[in-house]
Design an enzyme around this catalytic site. Sequence first.
Site, PDB file in Angstrom:
ATOM      1  CE  LYS A 202      -0.507   0.462   5.054  1.00  0.00           C
ATOM      2  NZ  LYS A 202       0.051   1.748   5.083  1.00  0.00           N
ATOM      3  CB  THR A 203       3.934   2.281   1.860  1.00  0.00           C
ATOM      4  OG1 THR A 203       3.315   2.016   3.044  1.00  0.00           O
ATOM      5  CG2 THR A 203       4.985   3.457   1.893  1.00  0.00           C
TER       6      THR A 203
ATOM      7  CG  ASP B 236      -0.922   5.294   4.561  1.00  0.00           C
ATOM      8  OD1 ASP B 236      -1.691   4.449   4.107  1.00  0.00           O
ATOM      9  OD2 ASP B 236       0.307   5.116   5.125  1.00  0.00           O
ATOM     10  CD  GLU B 237      -2.035   2.185   8.016  1.00  0.00           C
ATOM     11  OE1 GLU B 237      -3.026   1.727   8.145  1.00  0.00           O
ATOM     12  OE2 GLU B 237      -0.794   1.857   8.121  1.00  0.00           O
TER      13      GLU B 237
ATOM     14  CD  GLN C   4      -3.098  -4.686   7.797  1.00  0.00           C
ATOM     15  OE1 GLN C   4      -2.355  -4.387   8.186  1.00  0.00           O
ATOM     16  NE2 GLN C   4      -3.333  -4.473   6.625  1.00  0.00           N
TER      17      GLN C   4
ATOM     18  NE  ARG D  93       1.763  -7.220  10.941  1.00  0.00           N
ATOM     19  CZ  ARG D  93       1.403  -6.495   9.749  1.00  0.00           C
ATOM     20  NH1 ARG D  93       2.341  -5.472   9.313  1.00  0.00           N
ATOM     21  NH2 ARG D  93       0.565  -6.669   9.218  1.00  0.00           N
TER      22      ARG D  93
END
Length: 610
Positions: free
Chosen positions: A32-33, A234-235, A265, A571
């Site tokens: 995504k980044t 973002d987020e 998330q 993770r």
Amino acid sequence: MNLLSDLNPIQIEAVEQTEGPVLILAGAGSGKTRVLTYKVAYLLAKGVSPTAILAVTFTNKAANEMKERIYRLVHSRSGVKPHSGEHSGSESGYTQIPFVGTFHAFCARLLRIDGKHAGIPAGFLIYDDDDSLSLIKRIMKDSNIPTKNFRPSSILNAISSAKSELLDVNQYAEFARGYFGETAARVYALYQKEIDKTGALDFDDLIFKTVRLLETNSVILDKYARRFKYVLIDEYQDVNTAQYVLTKLLASNHGNLTVVGDASQAIYSFRGADFRNILNFERDFKDAHVFNLEQNYRSTKTILSAANSVIVKNSTHPVLSLWTKNKEGEKIAIYNAQSEIDEANFIVERILESTLPFSSFAVLYRTNAQSRAIEESFLHDNIPYRIYGGIRFYERKEVKDILAYLRLILNSRDSVSKNRVEKLGKGRFKNFLEFVKKTQEVSHISPIILIDKLLEATDYLKIIDDGSEQGLMRVENVKELKSVASDFENLASFLENIALMEGMISPEKSFEKGDSVNVVTLMTIHAAKGLEFENVFIVGMEEGLFPHSRSLLDPQQLEEERRLAYVGMTRAREKLYLSYATQRLYFGTTSANLVSRFVVDIPQELVAAI
């Protein structure tokens, strides 16, 4: 070189869709980044002025990483020199890139320029949490509001929540119910009057007052809504009401709003985040373009399948079906420990028998207090570690406070401990001295009983428990100190053991410098979001611990716990270990809990019991 050559087809589509509202649902490890940074670089390569682009994220770390990536893309790869524009304001000194920063940083800049239209001086001060708390305490003292009944930190949290919901003093007063709510409303009014008179803003004011300015001043709104032709957030699953409204205002002119997030998330509801904002995006923007980023570049097929089997049980939000071209990978290792010590020793054994560097390993836990047993095992076996986003157990303020009380019981001439406990309040120190007189000879009293009696005499838990997530963690750390105390018959041996433990944490073993790269990382799962490691241990997979006992009777909180488990599992790149204990000494009490439902949810063919 083609700027988008490193992206997969769906990522390219998301980047190239520059016009109109765009919702990018990005699963864990799906890049995504990368999509956000490439989209900014793509806009610049098309000739869009940097001053027409606004990219907002939640942390300074994420913002700085994004700025550096954009700079490298634009200058090193595409060869395109973007139009000159305002400086990025980054500490690295990069120029000619758009504003990339946090909500708070953007709002602070806007108010420095145009806050005067709302009566805010250009040189306004910014109060941090300590400044705000000090002011709350003074107001409560001057207003004869007893802190015994209402903790200043609880009042501050209520005010912060009100501002996050865009409730001003009058609106909150109408909304407030009950004795606490009415008291908080009263303090809110006095607090805001004082902070305004001082020419200051607290962190919540930065966003709150920016929204109010844009809502009430059409000229200023038009200035910024026209300027920012492209807004990227973002987020998005983590935005609160104030941030949500601000986002819509800034994109109100051109409508070119790109948001990236993943409801699976969303783990920060205790901070006011509302994942429903991402669910409502298509309702808010009828012509929204939606892209699902489901290809995972991080984890093995087995880890993804296990994580999917856990998160798919949630029903209040869409769940992306993550897939990967990565290898099948090893099965999920499930370890049934006999105790928390056995659990910690298992981790130590696995790390020491591996040829991989220490930095390849991370240990994740649901509550901060769980680090204690792991830290002690690591110190005994000389394994270097760091607490990411936190501090070591015996260095935590609340733990050091209780130890200072106990040291004074053993040695009344300990001036260092005396100075520390006196700072906790004269009244509580007086109660402590009376408690010491009553205690008399302490050699025959077990440390765990002494701690209980001490907490009762000083009301210490009430000082630190403000109802916030942070407050609850402090309480849990104090209670976990009782677990250590339970192993000792007298206070002297207990304190000696802790002194020896603290002595093992030498400056050379703090690993803040030099060897800081090659250490095992310990952290809460909340702190792990956005990070990845080759090998991940998630400990304490037991009902009542993870999922946490506070969530067991609340379906919404239980879903958030499930999302938290999903975040923790994803993770891991290569190997995932999940452990639970048959019996666990926790908060000074030995308990036997069932294995976590999140472990049970994983299909048998994906796991290997150890």
